[in-house]
Enzyme design. Sequence first.
Site, PDB file in Angstrom:
ATOM      1  N   CYS A 151     -11.923   8.036   0.191  1.00  0.00           N
ATOM      2  CA  CYS A 151     -12.713   6.792   0.102  1.00  0.00           C
ATOM      3  C   CYS A 151     -14.058   6.966   0.793  1.00  0.00           C
ATOM      4  O   CYS A 151     -14.157   6.909   2.029  1.00  0.00           O
ATOM      5  CB  CYS A 151     -11.940   5.631   0.716  1.00  0.00           C
ATOM      6  SG  CYS A 151     -12.855   4.078   0.652  1.00  0.00           S
ATOM      7  N   CYS A 154     -15.255   3.922   2.772  1.00  0.00           N
ATOM      8  CA  CYS A 154     -14.566   3.755   4.069  1.00  0.00           C
ATOM      9  C   CYS A 154     -15.059   4.783   5.084  1.00  0.00           C
ATOM     10  O   CYS A 154     -15.253   4.459   6.252  1.00  0.00           O
ATOM     11  CB  CYS A 154     -13.059   3.948   3.918  1.00  0.00           C
ATOM     12  SG  CYS A 154     -12.338   3.177   2.483  1.00  0.00           S
ATOM     13  N   ASP A 155     -15.233   6.019   4.668  1.00  0.00           N
ATOM     14  CA  ASP A 155     -15.398   7.101   5.642  1.00  0.00           C
ATOM     15  C   ASP A 155     -16.752   7.814   5.599  1.00  0.00           C
ATOM     16  O   ASP A 155     -17.023   8.664   6.446  1.00  0.00           O
ATOM     17  CB  ASP A 155     -14.277   8.142   5.436  1.00  0.00           C
ATOM     18  CG  ASP A 155     -12.907   7.532   5.695  1.00  0.00           C
ATOM     19  OD1 ASP A 155     -12.827   6.629   6.550  1.00  0.00           O
ATOM     20  OD2 ASP A 155     -11.935   7.944   5.045  1.00  0.00           O
TER      21      ASP A 155
END
Length: 329
Positions: A151, A154-155
Amino acid sequence: MIIETINASKISNMNTPEKIECLIVGSGPAGYTAAIYAARADMKPIMYAGMQPGGQLTITTDVENYPGYPDGIMGPEMMEQFRKQAERFGTDVRYGMITSVDFSGKPPYKVIADENHEILAETVIIATGASAKWLGIPSEEKLNGRGVSACAVCDGFFFKCKDVAIVGAGDTACEEASYLAKICSKVYMIVRRDEFRASKAMQHRVLNTPNIEVLFNSVTDEILGESKVDGARIKNATTGEMRNIDVQGFFVAIGHKPNTDVFKDFLDMDETGYLLTVPGTSKTNIEGVFACGDAQDKVYRQAVTAAGSGCMAALDAERYLAAKHSPVA
Ligand code: NDP
């Protein structure tokens, strides 16, 4: 850790069907949020949390984009807090799987948990999520959460001004490569064929971004690094030639699979298994059955959007029951 504290022992008499108002299937942000709302609405929800309670967030590290956590929080800890909040209002959270459902006829619906426990549920909220597809090479598993991620939204932030790679050639990979290109110094896009699968617009965006280098006909032989990613060995699928790239982050964007197989005989889904809901609601094609979270969302796939849709599902279920039990219904 989570498993130990979840109550499996309440499932006592296997021969007597358990009659309940609200069954929640799945325990990610969508399921827990649905549980908080359903419990507070006195629907006495029972949640089947699956084999990996907490869902995809339990395999991520820091979560920094969920509002309310200004310093970020570890994914497993966040899910533990969600669970405690759901239990505080009386949700019966159980470690186990829903193994079959029968949504034919009218509710209550017969649902079987763990092969042999029969439940009759007036409403069912499906929050089973989706699982990211992985390449399946050992180094990917070893370095998951240590530079390997599925992701970018997300990261990606953890790789600000660093070099990263992303595998995939669909719309997700292109979108995530573009996102990473804004944060990172350089993005290698590893495409296994000599062409993209993504829409033309997404391809153009990638091909016109100066710090994205597309490696066509390329497969990942190994992700390099001991305790964190420090490179990747890429094989040219045509010539067999190997080359190492220096990257600190390695993203896999080769698709997701929604966890909806158990519902396929009853619920409308798209060709890849995402549940279809009435737009703007969590209603499925079956009355009293609601869907939320990644099981019905292939576009946004964020914890916060999943949580929001879990709230919608609980409110839809509550209103459905209220209308059904109303004297004028
Ligand atoms: P897709 O299934 O569309 O694409 C997956 C990609 O991963 C393909 O290019 C495939 O390669 C590649 N791939 C699969 N397995 C491997 C492997 N083992 N090694 C290397 N590469 C691999 O998934 P997406 O998640 O991109 O998209 C899913 C759906 O969601 C699509 O319908 C998409 O259009 C939609 N979507 C729409 C968005 C939007 O409109 N903004 C954003 C994101 C997704 P190959 O092409 O060779 O098969």
